[in-house]
Design a protein around this motif. Structure first.
Motif, mmCIF file in Angstrom:
data_model
loop_
_atom_site.group_PDB
_atom_site.id
_atom_site.type_symbol
_atom_site.label_atom_id
_atom_site.label_comp_id
_atom_site.label_asym_id
_atom_site.label_seq_id
_atom_site.Cartn_x
_atom_site.Cartn_y
_atom_site.Cartn_z
ATOM 1 N N ASP A 126 -27.827 -5.449 -52.793
ATOM 2 C CA ASP A 126 -28.275 -4.063 -52.642
ATOM 3 C C ASP A 126 -27.490 -3.125 -53.553
ATOM 4 O O ASP A 126 -28.036 -2.134 -54.054
ATOM 5 C CB ASP A 126 -28.124 -3.626 -51.183
ATOM 6 N N VAL A 127 -26.211 -3.420 -53.771
ATOM 7 C CA VAL A 127 -25.415 -2.614 -54.699
ATOM 8 C C VAL A 127 -25.988 -2.743 -56.111
ATOM 9 O O VAL A 127 -26.083 -1.751 -56.844
ATOM 10 C CB VAL A 127 -23.937 -3.036 -54.655
ATOM 11 N N THR A 154 -29.108 -11.392 -70.046
ATOM 12 C CA THR A 154 -28.730 -10.269 -70.904
ATOM 13 C C THR A 154 -27.937 -9.230 -70.129
ATOM 14 O O THR A 154 -27.904 -9.242 -68.902
ATOM 15 C CB THR A 154 -29.973 -9.593 -71.509
ATOM 16 N N GLN A 155 -27.303 -8.314 -70.857
ATOM 17 C CA GLN A 155 -26.572 -7.216 -70.253
ATOM 18 C C GLN A 155 -27.403 -5.939 -70.342
ATOM 19 O O GLN A 155 -28.258 -5.796 -71.221
ATOM 20 C CB GLN A 155 -25.232 -7.010 -70.951
ATOM 21 N N ALA A 156 -27.129 -5.023 -69.453
ATOM 22 C CA ALA A 156 -27.826 -3.734 -69.486
ATOM 23 C C ALA A 156 -27.454 -2.957 -70.737
ATOM 24 O O ALA A 156 -26.332 -3.079 -71.250
ATOM 25 C CB ALA A 156 -27.473 -2.928 -68.240
ATOM 26 N N ILE A 175 -18.818 3.008 -62.433
ATOM 27 C CA ILE A 175 -19.271 2.411 -61.183
ATOM 28 C C ILE A 175 -20.663 1.805 -61.336
ATOM 29 O O ILE A 175 -20.965 0.750 -60.754
ATOM 30 C CB ILE A 175 -19.230 3.444 -60.020
ATOM 31 N N VAL A 176 -21.552 2.427 -62.142
ATOM 32 C CA VAL A 176 -22.884 1.861 -62.368
ATOM 33 C C VAL A 176 -22.770 0.546 -63.128
ATOM 34 O O VAL A 176 -23.421 -0.452 -62.777
ATOM 35 C CB VAL A 176 -23.780 2.865 -63.121
ATOM 36 N N THR A 177 -21.928 0.522 -64.161
ATOM 37 C CA THR A 177 -21.737 -0.708 -64.930
ATOM 38 C C THR A 177 -21.175 -1.815 -64.048
ATOM 39 O O THR A 177 -21.620 -2.969 -64.107
ATOM 40 C CB THR A 177 -20.800 -0.450 -66.116
ATOM 41 N N ALA A 178 -20.207 -1.473 -63.202
ATOM 42 C CA ALA A 178 -19.634 -2.472 -62.294
ATOM 43 C C ALA A 178 -20.678 -2.973 -61.301
ATOM 44 O O ALA A 178 -20.692 -4.156 -60.940
ATOM 45 C CB ALA A 178 -18.439 -1.880 -61.558
ATOM 46 N N GLY A 179 -21.559 -2.076 -60.870
ATOM 47 C CA GLY A 179 -22.591 -2.472 -59.916
ATOM 48 C C GLY A 179 -23.605 -3.430 -60.504
ATOM 49 O O GLY A 179 -24.284 -4.145 -59.758
ATOM 50 N N LEU A 180 -23.718 -3.471 -61.827
ATOM 51 C CA LEU A 180 -24.656 -4.367 -62.505
ATOM 52 C C LEU A 180 -24.004 -5.680 -62.927
ATOM 53 O O LEU A 180 -24.609 -6.461 -63.669
ATOM 54 C CB LEU A 180 -25.253 -3.663 -63.732
ATOM 55 N N ALA A 181 -22.800 -5.935 -62.461
ATOM 56 C CA ALA A 181 -22.111 -7.177 -62.814
ATOM 57 C C ALA A 181 -22.944 -8.382 -62.376
ATOM 58 O O ALA A 181 -23.481 -8.393 -61.262
ATOM 59 C CB ALA A 181 -20.738 -7.224 -62.159
ATOM 60 N N PRO A 192 -21.878 -11.436 -58.059
ATOM 61 C CA PRO A 192 -21.850 -10.527 -56.904
ATOM 62 C C PRO A 192 -20.438 -10.220 -56.409
ATOM 63 O O PRO A 192 -20.193 -9.117 -55.902
ATOM 64 C CB PRO A 192 -22.661 -11.268 -55.837
ATOM 65 N N SER A 193 -19.509 -11.143 -56.565
ATOM 66 C CA SER A 193 -18.140 -10.913 -56.099
ATOM 67 C C SER A 193 -17.403 -9.903 -56.957
ATOM 68 O O SER A 193 -16.364 -9.374 -56.552
ATOM 69 C CB SER A 193 -17.363 -12.230 -56.061
ATOM 70 N N ALA A 194 -17.939 -9.614 -58.152
ATOM 71 C CA ALA A 194 -17.297 -8.659 -59.056
ATOM 72 C C ALA A 194 -17.811 -7.240 -58.864
ATOM 73 O O ALA A 194 -17.273 -6.296 -59.449
ATOM 74 C CB ALA A 194 -17.508 -9.092 -60.511
ATOM 75 N N ARG A 195 -18.854 -7.058 -58.051
ATOM 76 C CA ARG A 195 -19.422 -5.723 -57.854
ATOM 77 C C ARG A 195 -18.636 -4.945 -56.809
ATOM 78 O O ARG A 195 -18.086 -5.532 -55.876
ATOM 79 C CB ARG A 195 -20.883 -5.843 -57.391
ATOM 80 N N PRO A 196 -18.621 -3.621 -56.929
ATOM 81 C CA PRO A 196 -18.037 -2.800 -55.866
ATOM 82 C C PRO A 196 -18.910 -2.880 -54.619
ATOM 83 O O PRO A 196 -20.091 -3.236 -54.689
ATOM 84 C CB PRO A 196 -18.050 -1.392 -56.462
ATOM 85 N N SER A 197 -18.340 -2.561 -53.483
ATOM 86 C CA SER A 197 -19.134 -2.452 -52.257
ATOM 87 C C SER A 197 -19.880 -1.124 -52.254
ATOM 88 O O SER A 197 -19.597 -0.226 -53.071
ATOM 89 C CB SER A 197 -18.230 -2.538 -51.035
ATOM 90 N N ALA A 198 -20.807 -0.975 -51.323
ATOM 91 C CA ALA A 198 -21.491 0.311 -51.188
ATOM 92 C C ALA A 198 -20.493 1.408 -50.842
ATOM 93 O O ALA A 198 -20.622 2.550 -51.312
ATOM 94 C CB ALA A 198 -22.582 0.214 -50.130
ATOM 95 N N ARG A 199 -19.489 1.085 -50.052
ATOM 96 C CA ARG A 199 -18.451 2.066 -49.728
ATOM 97 C C ARG A 199 -17.681 2.465 -50.986
ATOM 98 O O ARG A 199 -17.394 3.650 -51.199
ATOM 99 C CB ARG A 199 -17.498 1.508 -48.667
ATOM 100 N N ASP A 200 -17.337 1.493 -51.817
ATOM 101 C CA ASP A 200 -16.657 1.796 -53.082
ATOM 102 C C ASP A 200 -17.506 2.743 -53.933
ATOM 103 O O ASP A 200 -16.989 3.663 -54.572
ATOM 104 C CB ASP A 200 -16.393 0.513 -53.869
#
Length: 297
Positions: free
Chosen positions: A212-213, A242-244, A258-264, A267-275
């Motif tokens: 969802d992130v 590919t990358q965004a 934060i958007v770039t991290a969310g597209l990692a 899944p373990s490398a993405r921020p949480s929704a709280r982050d």
């Protein structure tokens, strides 16, 4: 996917497919005290109707199973599951459900009527959002996803056409949502291709809230650029290989990060929704007219 507001993204416009319909018209009754006002859309499995509910004296939306789905055990199970999930939830950014009818001639789910355009419609009409619009939107949706994760639910279809704009915006359509254990057990693709996390394209036991992130990050990317993050190509899911593309220069660095991290891809490398919410909160607080959602002190 079926939603309370039916809208096709501009990049997916094609000749509409003819699907079975009940042909319901104004005044037709789909359940005692619940009559049709007009048709407002639909999808593969559902027709979406605006209805008058005499018990509540209110205009609502009914997602009615199409004639070819109305006796399908799978469709009826999914309808009931969505109703049960909505009954459990209470968040200002998540659409409200008002129960379902599964044993009548027109099996349907009842939802609140949201009077506003989807984010997808806004983008099609006016292009990328202003930062002043995008930041509060991201913060509100991140709060909803944080809540869903805490409730043990994964939405699995976060995208511009599933966000109705308003104050606050609303996240709609839980038709493919799953509890965490169900999501982890999936082994078939689920979601909307352009906004699916890599682990949704090829489920392998890691499907959970990070998906969802990814959908939120892809949605905000689309809001910033007017285009989806992974352009269509010969591959069904370009996000697997590919990358965004780069974000516009106007993007605040903290938002870009934060958007770039969310597209990692991992899944373990993405921020949480709280982050996500914590990162966006000071950006929203710094806006000229504070559209706030967060702590004070």
């Amino acid at each position: 996917m079926d939603t309370t507001v039916a809208y096709t993204p501009p990049w997916e416009v094609e000749k509409p497919r003819e699907r079975p319909t009940w042909g319901l018209a104004e005044g037709d009754e789909i359940a005692p005290g619940r009559t049709v006002l007009r048709r407002i859309g639909g999808g593969r499995r559902y027709e979406a109707l605006l209805v008058w509910d005499e018990h509540r004296l209110a205009v609502l939306v009914a997602k009615v199973l199409r004639p070819d789905q109305a006796r399908s055990p799978v469709a009826l199970h999914d309808l009931g599951r969505e109703a049960e999930l909505l009954e459990r939830l209470a968040h200002p950014v998540v659409v409200r459900g008002f129960g379902s009818v599964v044993d009548g001639p027109f099996p349907h789910l009842v939802l609140e009527h949201l009077d506003g355009p989807t984010l997808d419609e806004l983008l099609a009409q006016g292009g990328p959002l202003a930062i002043e619009q995008l930041l509060p939107l991201g913060l509100h949706v991140a709060s909803a996803l944080h809540y869903l994760a805490n409730e043990g639910i994964v939405h699995l279809d976060v995208k511009p056409s599933n966000i109705v704009m308003g104050g606050p915006p609303r996240l709609i359509d839980l038709s493919v949502a799953r509890e965490l254990a169900e999501a982890a057990a999936l082994r078939s693709p689920i979601g909307t291709d352009a906004f699916m996390a890599p682990e949704q394209c090829a489920p392998d036991g890691r499907l959970g809230p990070p998906a969802d992130v990814f959908g939120l990050a892809a949605t905000l990317y689309t809001g910033l650029t007017g285009a989806r993050p992974f352009p269509p190509c010969e591959d069904r899911w370009p996000q697997l290989t590919t990358q965004a593309g780069p974000l516009p220069r106007r993007t605040p660095p903290a938002l870009a990060e934060i958007v770039t991290a969310g597209l990692a891809p991992d899944p373990s490398a993405r921020p949480s929704a709280r982050d996500f919410a914590v990162a966006l909160e000071p950006l929203v607080a710094a806006l000229p007219r504070r559209m706030t959602l967060g702590r004070r002190g």
